[in-house]
Design a protein around this motif. Sequence first.
Motif, mmCIF file in Angstrom:
data_model
loop_
_atom_site.group_PDB
_atom_site.id
_atom_site.type_symbol
_atom_site.label_atom_id
_atom_site.label_comp_id
_atom_site.label_asym_id
_atom_site.label_seq_id
_atom_site.Cartn_x
_atom_site.Cartn_y
_atom_site.Cartn_z
ATOM 1 N N THR A 223 -14.624 68.407 -55.974
ATOM 2 C CA THR A 223 -15.105 68.754 -57.306
ATOM 3 C C THR A 223 -16.560 69.188 -57.205
ATOM 4 O O THR A 223 -17.360 68.544 -56.524
ATOM 5 C CB THR A 223 -14.984 67.563 -58.270
ATOM 6 O OG1 THR A 223 -13.620 67.141 -58.331
ATOM 7 C CG2 THR A 223 -15.465 67.928 -59.657
ATOM 8 N N VAL A 224 -16.918 70.304 -57.887
ATOM 9 C CA VAL A 224 -18.276 70.850 -57.853
ATOM 10 C C VAL A 224 -18.877 70.764 -59.248
ATOM 11 O O VAL A 224 -18.233 71.124 -60.240
ATOM 12 C CB VAL A 224 -18.281 72.316 -57.361
ATOM 13 C CG1 VAL A 224 -19.705 72.854 -57.314
ATOM 14 C CG2 VAL A 224 -17.633 72.410 -55.985
ATOM 15 N N SER A 225 -20.122 70.297 -59.322
ATOM 16 C CA SER A 225 -20.864 70.243 -60.588
ATOM 17 C C SER A 225 -22.263 70.797 -60.365
ATOM 18 O O SER A 225 -22.722 70.936 -59.221
ATOM 19 C CB SER A 225 -20.932 68.796 -61.105
ATOM 20 O OG SER A 225 -21.572 67.957 -60.161
ATOM 21 N N ASP A 226 -22.953 71.113 -61.474
ATOM 22 C CA ASP A 226 -24.315 71.646 -61.440
ATOM 23 C C ASP A 226 -24.426 72.879 -60.555
ATOM 24 O O ASP A 226 -25.444 73.105 -59.880
ATOM 25 C CB ASP A 226 -25.308 70.572 -60.951
ATOM 26 C CG ASP A 226 -25.433 69.422 -61.931
ATOM 27 O OD1 ASP A 226 -25.118 69.625 -63.114
ATOM 28 O OD2 ASP A 226 -25.824 68.323 -61.495
ATOM 29 N N MET A 227 -23.397 73.709 -60.528
ATOM 30 C CA MET A 227 -23.454 74.945 -59.753
ATOM 31 C C MET A 227 -24.209 76.016 -60.545
ATOM 32 O O MET A 227 -24.419 75.886 -61.749
ATOM 33 C CB MET A 227 -22.044 75.419 -59.406
ATOM 34 C CG MET A 227 -21.117 75.575 -60.602
ATOM 35 S SD MET A 227 -19.408 75.947 -60.141
ATOM 36 C CE MET A 227 -19.568 77.674 -59.700
ATOM 37 N N LEU A 228 -24.623 77.055 -59.844
ATOM 38 C CA LEU A 228 -25.396 78.121 -60.469
ATOM 39 C C LEU A 228 -24.547 78.825 -61.527
ATOM 40 O O LEU A 228 -23.421 79.250 -61.261
ATOM 41 C CB LEU A 228 -25.862 79.116 -59.409
ATOM 42 C CG LEU A 228 -26.904 80.138 -59.837
ATOM 43 C CD1 LEU A 228 -28.179 79.465 -60.320
ATOM 44 C CD2 LEU A 228 -27.206 81.100 -58.686
ATOM 45 N N GLU A 229 -25.099 78.938 -62.712
ATOM 46 C CA GLU A 229 -24.351 79.511 -63.827
ATOM 47 C C GLU A 229 -24.065 80.998 -63.592
ATOM 48 O O GLU A 229 -24.846 81.710 -62.962
ATOM 49 C CB GLU A 229 -25.134 79.329 -65.125
ATOM 50 C CG GLU A 229 -25.339 77.860 -65.506
ATOM 51 C CD GLU A 229 -26.253 77.721 -66.707
ATOM 52 O OE1 GLU A 229 -26.870 78.738 -67.102
ATOM 53 O OE2 GLU A 229 -26.367 76.597 -67.237
ATOM 54 N N ASP A 230 -22.922 81.428 -64.115
ATOM 55 C CA ASP A 230 -22.514 82.840 -64.096
ATOM 56 C C ASP A 230 -22.314 83.382 -62.680
ATOM 57 O O ASP A 230 -22.455 84.584 -62.443
ATOM 58 C CB ASP A 230 -23.545 83.720 -64.834
ATOM 59 C CG ASP A 230 -23.718 83.308 -66.286
ATOM 60 O OD1 ASP A 230 -22.716 82.869 -66.885
ATOM 61 O OD2 ASP A 230 -24.842 83.411 -66.802
ATOM 62 N N HIS A 231 -21.995 82.504 -61.747
ATOM 63 C CA HIS A 231 -21.705 82.937 -60.380
ATOM 64 C C HIS A 231 -20.530 82.124 -59.827
ATOM 65 O O HIS A 231 -20.359 80.948 -60.169
ATOM 66 C CB HIS A 231 -22.922 82.756 -59.461
ATOM 67 C CG HIS A 231 -24.041 83.690 -59.756
ATOM 68 N ND1 HIS A 231 -24.989 83.434 -60.725
ATOM 69 C CD2 HIS A 231 -24.367 84.905 -59.221
ATOM 70 C CE1 HIS A 231 -25.852 84.424 -60.775
ATOM 71 N NE2 HIS A 231 -25.502 85.336 -59.869
#
Length: 569
Positions: A223-231
Amino acid sequence: MDYRTRRSRGTEQLQYWTMRQILLVALFMHHRCLDLNGAAAETTELERIDSCGTRCSQGLQCKTKPSYFLPTQRQCSPEALNTSVSHNISLSTVMSCEGRQKCSLHLRVKTVLQLNESINGLYICTVTVGMMQNCQTVSFTRSSRARVSGQQVEVVNDCTEVSPSQRVQVTVITMFSSCSNSWTSTYKVPECTKEDLRRHVTECITGRISYNIKPERKELSITVSDMLEDHNYNLRLCYKGFICVGTGASTVIKKEEPVKTSTLVYSRPLPCLCIEGWSAVTDAPRVRVCPFKDHLKELWFGITFDPEEETLSWEPRCPVTAVVALCQIREGDICEDLPHASQNVSRNKITFTEVDPHPQLCVKFTVGSQSWTRCPFAHGKFKAWELVVSGQLGHEEVTIMSGIAATFSVALCVKSPGTDAYQITKTHTVHVEKNKGVGLNLAEDLCNSCVQVRRLGVKFAAKVIHCVQRCNQTPLLNDVIGSQASWDLTWVVAPAGVCLAAVIIFALVLHVMLTVYRRMKQKRNEDEKQKDPACDCVVPVLQSHLDGGILTPHQLLCGNTEKANLISE
């Protein structure tokens, strides 16, 4: 108002003031805790600025313009420096943000000095590796200098943009009317590991990876969180070393997906197997999480052996600092190190040459205080020779069976009482041809003695020990005496057994005959009682002859012969 009423009101007032003091103390402690928590929060976050610029103390007017070269400097005399000293220059990092994940870092240079009319201004220059020198000139107006002359003033500049982990050389030059004074220092910009940078600075945003291991299916649920938005976001499995080498298992999490999860399949849970994630942008920073970093036992596989060269080798799949040694397995799963058979390893392949592939020969891996043992020859695939014991306990025959032509050292030894040590009494050398066996003559062996066999002509070989638990053909003289005594005892016991059997058979026959005789005698007596009284004789045997068709007695045993003849006629 009576006494009791006054006393009751006094008690109520005392209780009121006591409760009031308690509430005041509680409020004070609450605000104090809030202040402490706020101070702690301030230490974890960088100061935000709306825009960069140069700010001077109230009353001091200053102007800033870029400069590409340092001014010509002339050293000031000590007298000039004593009248006007620059001091308390501090460096720090601040953050300017255009959005939640679009923040940039700026270097703040703060200078405090004692101003006089001879100070014209400051030069602030920064230099980083691979970048050109960046200088800014801060000048003071003449009127403002005269107005605040003799006072302590403060100049702050925060328009130098920097990058995480960058080392910056900062030079601050105080320009006097006829000379200059410089101050130089090096500053390290905070790294992306700082929480505030990881969440808000674009070049530090890596995303957060959490995982769940499913060992029965050899899967990692990620699970991935706080990833770069809109990418989009990339995930893969890799083996961590100088670089992280991919295993081929990779996936992409689309930015449109509401739940940022994925699954990757692994083959073995090696300690250097990591999950690597990064945003789908150029030169994006990457984050790695290694779920099996404590699984050191998974490294001790992949031992290979070349039977032609008799070479044993092992190469670490992951970088590890360990000691690899050859050892011989004993009772109780204790593996004794062979002399001069250990090597240190970190990344490179290790090799042991001239190794005897015996099932008791093992490899021991040691990391710190932990050790693991692997026995690559235990299954017998590369077995070159073996010690074969046949016969019964106490009369054992020991044979060396070899699949190769080899020479062996055969030593007779005795185990020392109370210890596991063996004392060698005699040593022989035995040569065995390929696919043949040679028996060991233990005629000179002693009671409870042992034979130790070791293959010669190799560097690393196991010592195979077989112990006789009873007296087994002890010295030659005793062997002959024991053999003669055994044969004498046989000649005594065998005839005695035959005689005893004959006596038993004779007794049985005699018993049968006596029984038959008693029965016949009893029958005869019964017949005598039932015969005719006029005749006192009995015809025991009647032999009949055919004479003219008339049956006549051949012999009469009755006493009255005349009567008998008459009857015959």
